[in-house]
Design an enzyme around this catalytic site. Structure first.
Site, short mmCIF file in Angstrom:
data_model
loop_
_atom_site.label_atom_id
_atom_site.label_comp_id
_atom_site.label_asym_id
_atom_site.label_seq_id
_atom_site.Cartn_x
_atom_site.Cartn_y
_atom_site.Cartn_z
N SER A 137 0.77 -1.31 0.07
CA SER A 137 0.00 0.01 0.01
C SER A 137 0.91 1.15 -0.06
O SER A 137 1.67 1.40 -0.85
CB SER A 137 -0.98 -0.11 1.23
N HIS A 138 0.72 2.07 1.11
CA HIS A 138 1.14 3.29 1.18
C HIS A 138 2.70 3.24 1.68
O HIS A 138 3.55 4.30 1.71
CB HIS A 138 0.52 4.29 2.03
N ASP A 176 -0.96 1.52 -3.98
CA ASP A 176 -1.88 0.41 -4.78
C ASP A 176 -3.35 0.95 -5.08
O ASP A 176 -4.16 0.35 -5.69
CB ASP A 176 -2.03 -0.83 -3.87
N ASP A 180 -5.85 2.69 -3.56
CA ASP A 180 -7.18 2.66 -2.86
C ASP A 180 -7.13 3.91 -2.07
O ASP A 180 -8.39 4.14 -1.65
CB ASP A 180 -7.23 1.43 -2.15
N ARG A 181 -6.22 4.63 -1.81
CA ARG A 181 -6.38 5.74 -0.94
C ARG A 181 -6.53 7.13 -1.73
O ARG A 181 -5.91 6.96 -2.91
CB ARG A 181 -5.18 5.87 -0.05
N ASP A 238 -2.47 6.39 -3.48
CA ASP A 238 -1.32 5.81 -2.85
C ASP A 238 -0.72 4.67 -3.78
O ASP A 238 -1.10 4.50 -4.94
CB ASP A 238 -1.57 5.20 -1.62
N LYS A 295 -11.37 0.26 -0.60
CA LYS A 295 -11.45 1.69 -0.78
C LYS A 295 -11.00 1.80 -2.32
O LYS A 295 -10.33 1.18 -2.76
CB LYS A 295 -10.78 2.25 0.15
C1 G16 Z 1 -5.01 -0.24 5.57
C2 G16 Z 1 -6.41 -0.66 5.59
C3 G16 Z 1 -7.18 0.57 6.17
C4 G16 Z 1 -6.50 1.16 7.48
C5 G16 Z 1 -4.98 1.39 7.10
C6 G16 Z 1 -4.38 1.85 8.31
O1 G16 Z 1 -5.01 0.59 4.50
O2 G16 Z 1 -6.76 -1.13 4.68
O3 G16 Z 1 -8.64 0.20 6.48
O4 G16 Z 1 -7.13 2.32 7.88
O5 G16 Z 1 -4.28 0.37 6.55
O6 G16 Z 1 -4.16 1.11 9.21
P1 G16 Z 1 -3.39 1.22 10.49
O7 G16 Z 1 -3.67 2.40 11.00
O8 G16 Z 1 -3.30 0.13 11.23
O9 G16 Z 1 -1.67 1.46 9.79
P2 G16 Z 1 -4.01 0.37 3.34
O10 G16 Z 1 -4.20 1.53 2.30
O11 G16 Z 1 -2.65 0.30 3.81
O12 G16 Z 1 -4.34 -0.91 2.96
#
Ligand code: G16
Length: 544
Positions: A113-114, A280, A282-283, A278, A377
């Site tokens: 992801s990010h 991938d 989704d953000r 981001d 998302k």
């Molecule tokens: C993931 C989850 C999200 C979550 C985020 C942050 O996002 O899919 O639902 O809000 O992590 O999580 P944390 O606060 O535990 O770091 P992504 O975009 O990383 O897949």
């Protein structure tokens, strides 16, 4: 071409976090580490023989190698067909879309992801179920359990497949279809939004838009949809070429990491609308001219204006937000007379609500917004939603947000992240808070009186499953809140997240700087949790 059965031994650290298994690339490159986890996914599933699996990733370093291994393992384990994105690329929302559209059994998404990418950075693997959404806890628990007893994995002994062309291949008894990464997703977007109206807005020469995919997976999607399909001028998409290390950047669309876009949108002669996505895809972060829209406000505003958009003209069944997300969407739900659900952090908790048609829109403070069109998302979806609203309302982003605050009041909101904190220190901080909870209610701190204090627990209204210890909430009698939790997506040390929120109904007081408006609550959070003392940090790493 034979099926090899290879002996292996368990790794103890394969427990999926908030969103799949995320580790350093070097960890994934240990002998059999990836293979063990993939076989553990297959071992925890039933009924996939001859079924379809979707595979794709965000293109980060190690994506290509991992996909070839997964294809050979899927063939050896008896899948009938794999749909894989061109060059191994599928954004997370596109993967969810492809799973649903093709009635696939599930999907494996390769992404951290990010988190940053590159040989010394992060990689991740996530399993999504047939509704296109992240596997719920009972499945991730089963995968982890399988990873702890694994003794062997299966691999088809064949050479790599060419993923650089759209084509069909045979891998033993399994078919591999290399598909265009954008087509299905783009077609779905066209069913939801008024592309004609958005096209007019983007190509009219008046309205200027800047989209920054941060050198990550959204680049090809944004270029295809905005520049080619919606006629936005060439150059609307900046940093649009996906790179294995995201150009050395941190592909997280927030005010700190999306600095190129922030400079453009807060600079002279700024465009009317700016957005980033981001690693991938989704953000999303959306910005107006010199104006930041918090993700929580963005969800509330999309909900309040949903009927302006073709896909949501019939109204919303409900809204869902993660617990640390501000309560701005709750106010919209109340006015619309629909339910607002508060779930733990993690998109997987929205799946049942969407499947049961209890919620139509969902969102999280962590720059995630989405709807029932898929089960992830969706960054570009949010950008298109905003563009559709802007095209209809013909107002600036700032005017739309301020009008919203005048109607519903303003929820001042901020998140402070303390990244890379020593795990023991972070755990001590949370344990101390937990121990102090029962003594909190009715306590006063200056002008604040504690209304409730708990460790958030959630009972899923659809299947009754319970998730406990999802974050410490301290709510005050004036409606303000402070929330503490540890991130479940980091790969080194711990990240402490502090979420602070207050509510201001008076429009005359809507112009304060967020950090100033929240200053008392921020220092109160430090007093209660002893953040500086326990983390050894004077200030947060990132403030959003
Ligand atoms: C993931 C989850 C999200 C979550 C985020 C942050 O996002 O899919 O639902 O809000 O992590 O999580 P944390 O606060 O535990 O770091 P992504 O975009 O990383 O897949």
């Amino acid at each position: 071409m034979s099926i090899q059965t290879i002996s292996t031994q368990p790794y103890t650290d394969q427990k999926p976090g908030t969103s799949g298994l995320r580790k350093k690339v070097r960890v994934f490159q240990q002998p059999n580490f990836l293979e063990n986890f993939i076989q553990s996914i297959f071992n925890s599933l039933e009924g996939y023989q001859n079924q379809t699996l979707v595979v794709g990733g965000d293109g980060r370093y190690y994506n290509r190698e991992a996909i070839q291994i997964i294809l050979k393992m899927a063939a050896a384990n008896g899948f009938g067909r794999v749909l894989v994105g061109l060059d191994g690329i599928l954004s997370t929302p596109a993967a969810s879309c492809v799973i649903r559209k093709n009635d696939a059994f599930g999907g494996i998404i390769l992404s951290a992801s990010h988190n940053p990418g590159g040989p010394e950075e992060d990689f991740g693997v996530k399993y999504n179920i047939s509704n296109g959404g992240p596997a719920p806890a009972n499945i991730t628990d089963a995968i982890f359990a399988a990873s702890q007893t694994i003794t062997e994995y299966k691999l088809l002994d064949v050479s790599d497949i060419d993923l650089s062309r759209v084509a069909s291949h045979s891998l033993g008894h399994m078919t591999v279809d290399v598909i265009d990464s954008v087509t299905d997703y783009g077609a779905l977007m066209e069913t939801l939004f008024d592309f004609g109206q958005i096209k007019q807005l983007l190509s009219g020469g008046q309205f200027r838009f800047c989209m920054d995919p941060l050198h990550a997976v959204t680049g090809p999607y944004a270029t295809a949809i905005f520049e080619r399909r919606l006629n936005a001028p060439a150059g609307t998409v900046v940093n649009g070429v996906p790179l294995e290390d995201f150009g050395g950047g941190h592909p997280d669309p927030n005010l700190v990491y999306a600095h190129d876009l922030v400079e453009i949108m807060f600079g002279e002669d700024a465009p009317d609308f700016g957005a980033a996505s981001d690693g991938d895809g989704d953000r999303n972060m959306v910005l107006g001219k010199n104006f930041f829209v918090t993700p929580s406000d963005s969800l509330a505003i999309l909900a309040a204006n949903a009927t302006l958009v073709p896909g949501y003209r019939g109204g919303l069944a409900g809204i869902a937000r993660s617990m640390p997300t501000s309560q701005a969407p709750d106010r919209v739900a109340e006015k619309l007379g629909i339910d607002c659900y508060e779930t733990p952090t993690g998109w997987k908790f929205f799946g049942n609500l969407l499947d049961a048609d209890k919620a139509t829109l969902c969102g999280e403070e962590s720059f995630g917004t989405g709807s029932n069109h898929i089960r992830e998302k969706d960054g570009l979806w949010a950008v298109l939603f905003w563009l559709n609203i802007l095209a209809v309302k013909q107002q600036s982003v700032e005017d739309i947000v301020r009008e919203h605050w005048r109607t519903y009041g303003r929820n001042y909101y901020s998140r402070h992240d303390y990244e890379g904190v020593e795990s023991d220190r972070a755990n001590t901080l949370i344990t101390n808070l937990r121990q102090g909870l029962s003594a909190m209610p009715s306590k006063t701190f200056g002008s604040y009186t504690v209304d409730y204090a708990d460790d958030f627990a959630y009972t899923d209204p659809v299947d009754g499953s319970v998730a406990e210890q999802q974050g410490i909430r301290i709510g005050f009698t004036d409606g303000s809140r402070i929330v503490f939790r540890l991130s479940g997506t980091g790969t080194s040390g711990a990240t402490l997240r502090l979420y602070v929120e207050s509510y201001e109904p008076d429009p005359a007081k809507h112009d304060q700087d967020t950090q100033v408006a929240l200053a008392d609550l921020i220092s109160l959070a430090d007093e209660i949790a002893q953040i500086k003392v326990l983390t050894g940090r004077d200030q947060p790493t990132v403030i959003t």
